[in-house]
Write a protein that holds these residues in place. Structure first.
Motif, PDB file in Angstrom:
ATOM      1  N   TRP A 154       0.799  -1.226   0.000  1.00 51.52           N
ATOM      2  CA  TRP A 154       0.000   0.000   0.000  1.00 51.52           C
ATOM      3  C   TRP A 154       0.834   1.281   0.000  1.00 51.52           C
ATOM      4  O   TRP A 154       0.294   2.365  -0.221  1.00 51.52           O
ATOM      5  CB  TRP A 154      -0.996   0.043   1.171  1.00 51.52           C
TER       6      TRP A 154
ATOM      7  N   HIS B 270       0.133   2.714  -3.314  1.00 54.10           N
ATOM      8  CA  HIS B 270      -1.268   2.805  -3.731  1.00 54.10           C
ATOM      9  C   HIS B 270      -1.821   4.155  -3.281  1.00 54.10           C
ATOM     10  O   HIS B 270      -2.043   4.374  -2.086  1.00 54.10           O
ATOM     11  CB  HIS B 270      -2.089   1.668  -3.109  1.00 54.10           C
TER      12      HIS B 270
ATOM     13  N   SER C 234      -4.376   7.375  -2.913  1.00 52.63           N
ATOM     14  CA  SER C 234      -5.808   7.691  -2.856  1.00 52.63           C
ATOM     15  C   SER C 234      -5.994   9.066  -2.249  1.00 52.63           C
ATOM     16  O   SER C 234      -5.198   9.508  -1.422  1.00 52.63           O
ATOM     17  CB  SER C 234      -6.569   6.646  -2.029  1.00 52.63           C
TER      18      SER C 234
ATOM     19  N   GLN D 266      -6.992   6.991  -9.177  1.00 53.22           N
ATOM     20  CA  GLN D 266      -7.422   6.736  -7.801  1.00 53.22           C
ATOM     21  C   GLN D 266      -7.280   5.241  -7.546  1.00 53.22           C
ATOM     22  O   GLN D 266      -7.918   4.429  -8.215  1.00 53.22           O
ATOM     23  CB  GLN D 266      -8.882   7.169  -7.636  1.00 53.22           C
ATOM     24  N   ALA D 267      -6.456   4.863  -6.584  1.00 52.21           N
ATOM     25  CA  ALA D 267      -6.212   3.439  -6.345  1.00 52.21           C
ATOM     26  C   ALA D 267      -7.366   2.780  -5.612  1.00 52.21           C
ATOM     27  O   ALA D 267      -7.671   1.607  -5.846  1.00 52.21           O
ATOM     28  CB  ALA D 267      -4.923   3.251  -5.554  1.00 52.21           C
ATOM     29  N   ARG D 268      -8.002   3.512  -4.708  1.00 48.55           N
ATOM     30  CA  ARG D 268      -9.054   2.924  -3.885  1.00 48.55           C
ATOM     31  C   ARG D 268      -9.869   4.021  -3.249  1.00 48.55           C
ATOM     32  O   ARG D 268      -9.468   5.182  -3.216  1.00 48.55           O
ATOM     33  CB  ARG D 268      -8.447   2.049  -2.791  1.00 48.55           C
ATOM     34  N   ARG D 269     -11.005   3.659  -2.749  1.00 53.35           N
ATOM     35  CA  ARG D 269     -11.820   4.534  -1.915  1.00 53.35           C
ATOM     36  C   ARG D 269     -11.795   3.973  -0.504  1.00 53.35           C
ATOM     37  O   ARG D 269     -12.094   2.795  -0.297  1.00 53.35           O
ATOM     38  CB  ARG D 269     -13.269   4.566  -2.419  1.00 53.35           C
ATOM     39  N   HIS D 270     -11.415   4.769   0.458  1.00 53.99           N
ATOM     40  CA  HIS D 270     -11.463   4.306   1.836  1.00 53.99           C
ATOM     41  C   HIS D 270     -12.928   4.183   2.244  1.00 53.99           C
ATOM     42  O   HIS D 270     -13.696   5.138   2.131  1.00 53.99           O
ATOM     43  CB  HIS D 270     -10.745   5.297   2.748  1.00 53.99           C
TER      44      HIS D 270
ATOM     45  N   PRO E  81     -13.831   7.884  -8.661  1.00 57.30           N
ATOM     46  CA  PRO E  81     -13.905   6.552  -8.061  1.00 57.30           C
ATOM     47  C   PRO E  81     -12.629   5.766  -8.332  1.00 57.30           C
ATOM     48  O   PRO E  81     -11.801   6.152  -9.165  1.00 57.30           O
ATOM     49  CB  PRO E  81     -15.112   5.919  -8.773  1.00 57.30           C
ATOM     50  N   ALA E  82     -12.475   4.648  -7.649  1.00 54.63           N
ATOM     51  CA  ALA E  82     -11.289   3.814  -7.810  1.00 54.63           C
ATOM     52  C   ALA E  82     -11.124   3.391  -9.261  1.00 54.63           C
ATOM     53  O   ALA E  82     -12.091   3.026  -9.939  1.00 54.63           O
ATOM     54  CB  ALA E  82     -11.389   2.593  -6.910  1.00 54.63           C
ATOM     55  N   GLY E  83      -9.879   3.462  -9.726  1.00 56.81           N
ATOM     56  CA  GLY E  83      -9.567   3.054 -11.084  1.00 56.81           C
ATOM     57  C   GLY E  83      -9.693   4.140 -12.126  1.00 56.81           C
ATOM     58  O   GLY E  83      -9.335   3.924 -13.294  1.00 56.81           O
TER      59      GLY E  83
ATOM     60  N   SER F 104      -7.663  10.701 -11.248  1.00 48.24           N
ATOM     61  CA  SER F 104      -7.954  11.571 -10.102  1.00 48.24           C
ATOM     62  C   SER F 104      -7.316  12.935 -10.305  1.00 48.24           C
ATOM     63  O   SER F 104      -6.100  13.029 -10.478  1.00 48.24           O
ATOM     64  CB  SER F 104      -7.401  10.933  -8.816  1.00 48.24           C
TER      65      SER F 104
END
Length: 317
Positions: free
Chosen positions: A223, A226, A228, A278-282, A293-295, A298
């Motif tokens: 991570w 990664h 975000s 964006q790698a992920r949304r917490h 959104p993720a993917g 951003s």
């Protein structure tokens, strides 16, 4: 770069003014006018409208009032601390929140042992945001700076789990502590031991190249690369490099060469079109979404990564 810059400029005032100042090279009268719009348009205006009459957001200090969720539900990001963090990060002028510091002093208590809001509590990250937000809003938070000095671990960093007996620092906790201590120095408060603590915490991260274990040299975890946004409390090398850029500009120093591998990770994540994804949304409740959104590309991550790489590349290594 011209297409990416145009894409970034087509943003909410909370991001646009920073793009104008740091990437587009706009004169102060331009980006300052855009920054003033944060209070009356877009994300800033929407979040300001959600403030409770008692000065809080969602009726609570760190969690919404009555929150009884489980870790599987994710951390809610709607309560007072998170809302103040966002408005400060977006560049809202503190005068817009005139009276909020006093309201929170009277009305807000931490979920941990019902402690007064501006006194902070036992969590490193919570205290870091409280120190930064208090300095921003004019609250008396000098005691929290002393708390950071007193709660450094032997390896010169911090760990939110110190209260449970942790004796080794966490990159998450250490980075958040550093951000607050830098804000403390920027506010013109006395340096001394707090400044020494910041230098020690910086060395903790730099000696690890921002992402490697000191013991083995292996990456701490996947991570670290990664990315975000919003950064929240989570560590990654972009979040860390963004801090070190701000610290170097304040200190009048050049980038530390031990960051080179971390900057390579940031550069490697750039897409062929010049953006970062964006790698992920917490997980967790939010008032409203402010980024992709993720993917998806951003704008916020692209701005931060472009700015960090521009700073790094402007110095010969």
């Amino acid at each position: 770069m011209a297409e990416v810059l145009a894409w970034l400029l087509d943003s909410d005032p909370a991001l646009r003014w920073q793009v104008e100042r740091d990437l587009a090279g706009s004169p102060p009268e331009v980006w300052e006018a855009t920054r003033a719009r944060v209070a009356t348009e877009g994300f800033g205006a929407r979040l300001l409208a959600l403030q409770d009459p008692d000065g809080q957001w969602a009726g609570g200090a760190f969690f919404p009032a009555g929150f009884k969720g489980s870790p599987e539900d994710g951390q809610p990001w709607t309560a007072t601390t998170w809302s103040l963090n966002a408005l400060r990060d977006w560049g809202l002028d503190a005068s817009v929140l005139s009276g909020t510091a006093e309201l929170l002093e009277r009305n807000s208590r931490w979920e941990y042992e019902n402690l007064p809001y501006w006194d902070g509590e036992v969590d490193v990250c919570i205290n870091s945001w409280t120190l930064s937000n208090g300095l921003w809003l004019g609250a008396d938070v000098h005691g929290i700076a002393d708390w950071f000095v007193e709660h450094r671990l032997p390896d010169d960093g911090w760990n939110c789990l110190w209260v449970e007996g942790a004796e080794r620092s966490s990159v998450h906790s250490t980075l958040n502590a550093l951000k607050a201590l830098l804000d403390h120095e920027k506010a013109g408060d006395p340096v001394g031991s707090a400044a020494d603590a910041r230098r020690g915490g910086e060395e903790y991260l730099l000696s690890r190249s921002l992402f490697r274990r000191l013991s083995t040299g292996e990456p701490i975890a996947p991570w670290v690369g990664h990315f975000s946004y919003p950064f929240r409390w989570f560590y990654d090398v972009l979040n860390a490099a963004d801090y070190f850029r701000a610290a170097a500009l304040f200190d009048g120093t050049t980038p530390d060469p031990r960051m080179a591998e971390a900057l390579d990770l940031i550069r490697a994540a750039q897409q062929p079109d010049g953006t970062w994804l964006q790698a992920r949304r917490h997980p967790g409740e939010v008032w409203f979404e402010i980024d992709a959104p993720a993917g998806k590309p951003s704008k916020w991550l692209t701005f931060h990564a472009t700015r960090v790489l521009g700073w790094w590349d402007s110095h010969a290594h």
